[in-house]
Design a protein around this motif. Structure first.
Motif, PDB file in Angstrom:
ATOM      1  N   ARG A 242       0.859  -1.185   0.000  1.00 37.27           N
ATOM      2  CA  ARG A 242       0.000   0.000   0.000  1.00 37.27           C
ATOM      3  C   ARG A 242       0.894   1.234   0.000  1.00 37.27           C
ATOM      4  NH1 ARG A 242      -5.341   1.985   2.194  1.00 37.27           N
ATOM      5  NH2 ARG A 242      -4.984   4.221   2.460  1.00 37.27           N
TER       6      ARG A 242
ATOM      7  N   SER B  33      -6.271   1.440  -7.535  1.00 40.18           N
ATOM      8  CA  SER B  33      -6.615   2.609  -6.733  1.00 40.18           C
ATOM      9  C   SER B  33      -7.579   2.120  -5.654  1.00 40.18           C
ATOM     10  CB  SER B  33      -7.251   3.693  -7.598  1.00 40.18           C
ATOM     11  OG  SER B  33      -8.409   3.198  -8.229  1.00 40.18           O
TER      12      SER B  33
ATOM     13  N   LEU C  56       5.566  10.151  -1.898  1.00 37.67           N
ATOM     14  CA  LEU C  56       4.846   9.449  -0.838  1.00 37.67           C
ATOM     15  C   LEU C  56       4.679  10.290   0.423  1.00 37.67           C
ATOM     16  CD1 LEU C  56       6.466   5.908  -1.122  1.00 37.67           C
ATOM     17  CD2 LEU C  56       4.395   6.785  -2.236  1.00 37.67           C
TER      18      LEU C  56
ATOM     19  N   LEU D 252      -5.871   9.038  -2.545  1.00 35.09           N
ATOM     20  CA  LEU D 252      -4.416   9.150  -2.474  1.00 35.09           C
ATOM     21  C   LEU D 252      -3.733   7.821  -2.148  1.00 35.09           C
ATOM     22  CD1 LEU D 252      -4.098  12.595  -0.664  1.00 35.09           C
ATOM     23  CD2 LEU D 252      -4.143  12.092  -3.126  1.00 35.09           C
ATOM     24  N   ALA D 253      -4.480   6.735  -2.161  1.00 32.80           N
ATOM     25  CA  ALA D 253      -3.915   5.413  -1.872  1.00 32.80           C
ATOM     26  C   ALA D 253      -3.837   4.571  -3.143  1.00 32.80           C
ATOM     27  CB  ALA D 253      -4.762   4.699  -0.834  1.00 32.80           C
ATOM     28  N   ARG D 254      -2.799   3.773  -3.213  1.00 32.63           N
ATOM     29  CA  ARG D 254      -2.624   2.806  -4.279  1.00 32.63           C
ATOM     30  C   ARG D 254      -2.222   1.487  -3.633  1.00 32.63           C
ATOM     31  NH1 ARG D 254      -4.576   6.724  -5.926  1.00 32.63           N
ATOM     32  NH2 ARG D 254      -4.163   7.887  -7.829  1.00 32.63           N
TER      33      ARG D 254
ATOM     34  N   ARG E 273       4.163   8.737   3.334  1.00 31.85           N
ATOM     35  CA  ARG E 273       4.776   7.899   4.375  1.00 31.85           C
ATOM     36  C   ARG E 273       5.372   6.678   3.685  1.00 31.85           C
ATOM     37  NH1 ARG E 273      -0.424   7.987   4.627  1.00 31.85           N
ATOM     38  NH2 ARG E 273      -0.534   9.361   6.405  1.00 31.85           N
TER      39      ARG E 273
ATOM     40  N   ASP F 263       0.711   5.456   0.031  1.00 28.77           N
ATOM     41  CA  ASP F 263      -0.095   6.650   0.283  1.00 28.77           C
ATOM     42  C   ASP F 263       0.692   7.840  -0.247  1.00 28.77           C
ATOM     43  OD1 ASP F 263      -2.443   5.667   1.875  1.00 28.77           O
ATOM     44  OD2 ASP F 263      -0.804   4.861   3.069  1.00 28.77           O
TER      45      ASP F 263
ATOM     46  N   ARG G 118       1.313  11.928  -1.382  1.00 25.62           N
ATOM     47  CA  ARG G 118       1.172  13.208  -0.663  1.00 25.62           C
ATOM     48  C   ARG G 118      -0.101  13.963  -0.988  1.00 25.62           C
ATOM     49  NH1 ARG G 118       5.933  14.827  -3.143  1.00 25.62           N
ATOM     50  NH2 ARG G 118       4.610  16.458  -3.941  1.00 25.62           N
TER      51      ARG G 118
ATOM     52  N   ASP H 130     -10.264   6.246  -0.907  1.00 25.35           N
ATOM     53  CA  ASP H 130      -9.056   7.006  -0.583  1.00 25.35           C
ATOM     54  C   ASP H 130      -8.319   7.348  -1.882  1.00 25.35           C
ATOM     55  OD1 ASP H 130      -6.713   8.099   0.391  1.00 25.35           O
ATOM     56  OD2 ASP H 130      -6.413   6.541   1.902  1.00 25.35           O
TER      57      ASP H 130
END
Length: 105
Positions: free
Chosen positions: A7, A44, A84, A50-52, A86, A9, A11, A48
Motif C-alpha cells: 500500500r 486505486s 509518498l 491518495l492510496a494505491r 509515508r 499513500d 502526498r 481514498d
C-alpha cells in the motif's frame, strides 16, 4: 509461489498523477522483462483517492529477487519516494492451506 501486497499513500493529487504515470511505465517493463513475475496488478482505492495498492505474485524467491534487482524497478523506487506521504506498507504473503490447487511447500 510468493506474493506481496503493498500500500502506497501519496502526498496529494499532483503526486498521485505523477505516481500513476511512473506506475504505468514500470508495469510495461515488468511485463516485458520479468517472466517470473506472474501477476503485477495495481489498484486505486475507492474511498481514498491518495492510496494505491499493488498485488504481486512471483514464481519463487529468485523471481522476486530478480524483480527487486531490475534497473526499471530500482528507478521506480527512487522516483516514487518523494511522492509518498509515508513509507509504503509491504506484506509478504505465501499460499495458505485454503489456496485451491496451490501447494504450501
Amino acid at each position: 509461489m510468493i506474493g506481496i501486497v503493498v500500500r502506497f499513500d501519496v502526498r496529494d493529487r499532483e503526486a498521485a498523477v505523477a505516481f500513476d504515470r511512473l506506475t504505468a511505465a514500470v508495469v510495461g517493463h515488468i511485463r516485458a522483462r520479468e517472466p517470473g513475475t506472474l501477476v503485477y496488478a495495481t489498484h486505486s482505492v475507492d474511498d481514498d483517492a491518495l492510496a494505491r495498492v499493488f498485488y504481486e505474485i512471483y514464481a519463487d524467491d529468485a523471481a522476486l529477487q530478480a524483480h527487486e534487482d531490475a534497473p526499471h524497478v530500482r528507478e521506480f523506487h527512487a522516483a516514487k519516494e518523494p511522492l509518498l506521504a509515508r513509507p509504503p506498507r509491504v506484506e509478504l504473503i505465501r499460499p495458505g492451506p485454503s489456496a485451491h490447487g496451490i501447494t504450501t511447500e
